[in-house]
Design a protein around this motif. Structure first.
Motif, short mmCIF file in Angstrom:
data_model
loop_
_atom_site.label_atom_id
_atom_site.label_comp_id
_atom_site.label_asym_id
_atom_site.label_seq_id
_atom_site.Cartn_x
_atom_site.Cartn_y
_atom_site.Cartn_z
N ARG A 101 0.84 -1.22 0.00
CA ARG A 101 0.00 0.00 0.00
C ARG A 101 0.86 1.25 0.00
O ARG A 101 0.63 2.19 -0.79
CB ARG A 101 -0.91 0.01 1.22
N TYR A 102 1.88 1.28 0.85
CA TYR A 102 2.72 2.48 0.94
C TYR A 102 3.68 2.58 -0.24
O TYR A 102 3.99 3.68 -0.69
CB TYR A 102 3.49 2.47 2.26
N LEU A 103 4.15 1.43 -0.76
CA LEU A 103 5.03 1.47 -1.92
C LEU A 103 4.33 2.07 -3.13
O LEU A 103 4.95 2.78 -3.93
CB LEU A 103 5.51 0.04 -2.24
N TYR A 104 3.03 1.82 -3.25
CA TYR A 104 2.24 2.35 -4.36
C TYR A 104 2.29 3.87 -4.40
O TYR A 104 2.32 4.49 -5.48
CB TYR A 104 0.80 1.86 -4.23
N HIS A 105 2.33 4.50 -3.23
CA HIS A 105 2.32 5.96 -3.16
C HIS A 105 3.66 6.58 -3.51
O HIS A 105 3.75 7.79 -3.72
CB HIS A 105 1.90 6.42 -1.76
N LEU A 106 4.73 5.77 -3.61
CA LEU A 106 6.02 6.31 -4.02
C LEU A 106 6.11 6.50 -5.53
O LEU A 106 6.99 7.20 -6.02
CB LEU A 106 7.15 5.37 -3.56
N GLY A 107 5.23 5.83 -6.27
CA GLY A 107 5.23 5.97 -7.72
C GLY A 107 5.78 4.74 -8.42
O GLY A 107 6.45 3.90 -7.81
N PRO A 108 5.52 4.61 -9.72
CA PRO A 108 5.89 3.42 -10.49
C PRO A 108 7.40 3.19 -10.61
O PRO A 108 7.83 2.08 -10.87
CB PRO A 108 5.27 3.68 -11.87
N SER A 109 8.21 4.22 -10.42
CA SER A 109 9.66 4.06 -10.57
C SER A 109 10.26 3.19 -9.47
O SER A 109 11.41 2.74 -9.58
CB SER A 109 10.35 5.43 -10.56
N TYR A 110 9.49 2.93 -8.41
CA TYR A 110 9.98 2.10 -7.30
C TYR A 110 9.28 0.73 -7.26
O TYR A 110 9.39 0.00 -6.29
CB TYR A 110 9.76 2.80 -5.97
N SER A 111 8.58 0.39 -8.32
CA SER A 111 7.73 -0.80 -8.30
C SER A 111 8.49 -2.11 -8.16
O SER A 111 7.93 -3.12 -7.74
CB SER A 111 6.87 -0.85 -9.56
N GLU A 112 9.78 -2.14 -8.54
CA GLU A 112 10.52 -3.40 -8.45
C GLU A 112 11.11 -3.64 -7.07
O GLU A 112 11.72 -4.69 -6.81
CB GLU A 112 11.61 -3.46 -9.51
N PHE A 113 10.93 -2.71 -6.16
CA PHE A 113 11.48 -2.88 -4.81
C PHE A 113 10.45 -3.58 -3.91
O PHE A 113 9.80 -2.95 -3.07
CB PHE A 113 11.87 -1.53 -4.22
N PHE A 114 10.35 -4.89 -4.11
CA PHE A 114 9.38 -5.65 -3.30
C PHE A 114 9.99 -6.91 -2.68
O PHE A 114 9.29 -7.72 -2.09
CB PHE A 114 8.16 -6.04 -4.15
N VAL A 115 11.31 -7.07 -2.78
CA VAL A 115 11.97 -8.25 -2.23
C VAL A 115 12.31 -8.01 -0.76
O VAL A 115 12.90 -6.99 -0.40
CB VAL A 115 13.25 -8.58 -3.03
N CYS A 116 11.94 -8.97 0.09
CA CYS A 116 12.21 -8.91 1.54
C CYS A 116 11.72 -7.59 2.14
O CYS A 116 12.49 -6.85 2.76
CB CYS A 116 13.69 -9.08 1.84
N PRO A 117 10.42 -7.28 1.98
CA PRO A 117 9.92 -6.02 2.53
C PRO A 117 9.89 -6.03 4.05
O PRO A 117 9.58 -7.03 4.69
CB PRO A 117 8.49 -5.94 1.97
N LYS A 118 10.25 -4.90 4.63
CA LYS A 118 10.16 -4.71 6.08
C LYS A 118 9.47 -3.38 6.34
O LYS A 118 9.68 -2.40 5.61
CB LYS A 118 11.54 -4.72 6.73
N ILE A 119 8.66 -3.36 7.39
CA ILE A 119 7.95 -2.13 7.70
C ILE A 119 7.85 -1.98 9.22
O ILE A 119 7.72 -2.96 9.95
CB ILE A 119 6.53 -2.15 7.06
N ASN A 120 7.99 -0.74 9.67
CA ASN A 120 7.89 -0.43 11.08
C ASN A 120 6.98 0.78 11.24
O ASN A 120 7.11 1.77 10.51
CB ASN A 120 9.27 -0.14 11.66
N ILE A 121 6.05 0.71 12.18
CA ILE A 121 5.07 1.77 12.36
C ILE A 121 5.17 2.33 13.77
O ILE A 121 5.17 1.57 14.75
CB ILE A 121 3.64 1.24 12.11
#
Length: 272
Positions: free
Chosen positions: A186-206
């Motif tokens: 969800r948050y990666l989508y808001h960065l734009g299509p130029s970052y779409s390939e950055f989905f390996v080993c995702p980590k998130i902290n809130i």
């Protein structure tokens, strides 16, 4: 006659020199091969084991329950990463090596891609009282066997996993991992299509902003997919402010190029 003897001596000298040179060259090649192909024990001592060198891990207990974790399965590969990480971060046990017993409570075998099989069992302490021998597992300590050689290690994490944890491994994503992936997407989508390939080993902290449950600061990181097919990985790091009052606001985006293997392992590690 003297000429013939001289020629014979020359020939013998040439043959001797060639034989010595050949032996030296063969010894040098063997030493170089050994250097480039260290044994499991040598890698264990130098903390240089690689999970990619392990074909599979087989674990079983003395009740007949067993499981196998393979490098060819994406979910099971994480188990191999975890076990190798614990081995690399283990400590050598000081003193006499405790015994192994014929029927340990649990044991595992690491089948290496080179064909070697490494066996790991709990270390046992045995005492004799009134001619009765009693053996109990030595908490946190393990014995590693390779081709007749053995070494005793201390690793509470690996010991706990061998005794219990392997039976609880989930062959798939946990609910927590699925939620993390959904939020990251969800948050990666808001960065734009130029970052779409950055989905390996995702980590998130809130983290909540000023303790307000309606406002959060999100920190995310991941690796690029193209790095999976050779070359080096790049790492994406971003932060986003998420509030029901002001919506989503990207506060920082950075890409770190050509990160080290150690950083890749840290990004993809899902264990302590």
């Amino acid at each position: 006659m003297k000429i013939k003897i001289y020629m014979l001596l020359c020939i013998l000298f040439i043959v001797y020199s060639t034989t010595v040179f050949t032996k030296q060259e063969a010894a040098s090649q063997m030493a170089e091969t050994k250097k480039n192909n260290p044994s499991f024990m040598e890698q264990l001592v130098t903390n240089t084991l690689e999970h990619n060198d392990v074909q599979n891990i087989q674990v079983q207990n003395n009740s007949g329950l067993q499981r196998e974790f393979s490098i060819n399965n994406g979910f099971q590969e994480r188990v191999l990463r975890k076990v190798v990480y614990w081995l690399n971060n283990s400590e050598r046990a000081i003193g006499t090596i405790d015994i192994s017993i014929d029927n340990p409570s649990n044991k595992m075998a690491l089948k290496m891609k080179k064909g070697d099989v490494i066996t790991i069992e709990p270390a046992y302490l045995c005492v004799v009282d009134n001619k009765r021998k009693t053996c109990t597992a030595n908490e946190g300590e393990l014995i590693v066997f390779e081709n007749g050689k053995k070494v005793q290690l201390k690793s509470q994490s690996l010991y706990d996993w061998l005794m219990v944890g392997w039976r609880e491994e989930v062959d798939g994503s946990t609910k927590e991992e699925l939620l993390e992936e959904a939020l990251f997407t969800r948050y990666l989508y808001h960065l734009g299509p130029s970052y779409s390939e950055f989905f390996v080993c995702p980590k998130i902290n809130i983290e909540p902003i000023d303790g307000d449950p309606r406002r959060h600061l999100i920190f995310g990181s991941s690796l690029n997919y193209s790095g999976h097919h050779g070359g080096d990985y790049d790492q994406l790091n971003f932060s986003i402010s998420d509030s029901n009052l002001s919506g989503l606001q990207v506060t920082n985006v950075k890409i770190k190029k050509h990160i080290s293997q150690e950083e890749v392992e840290k990004q993809c590690r899902t264990f302590d």
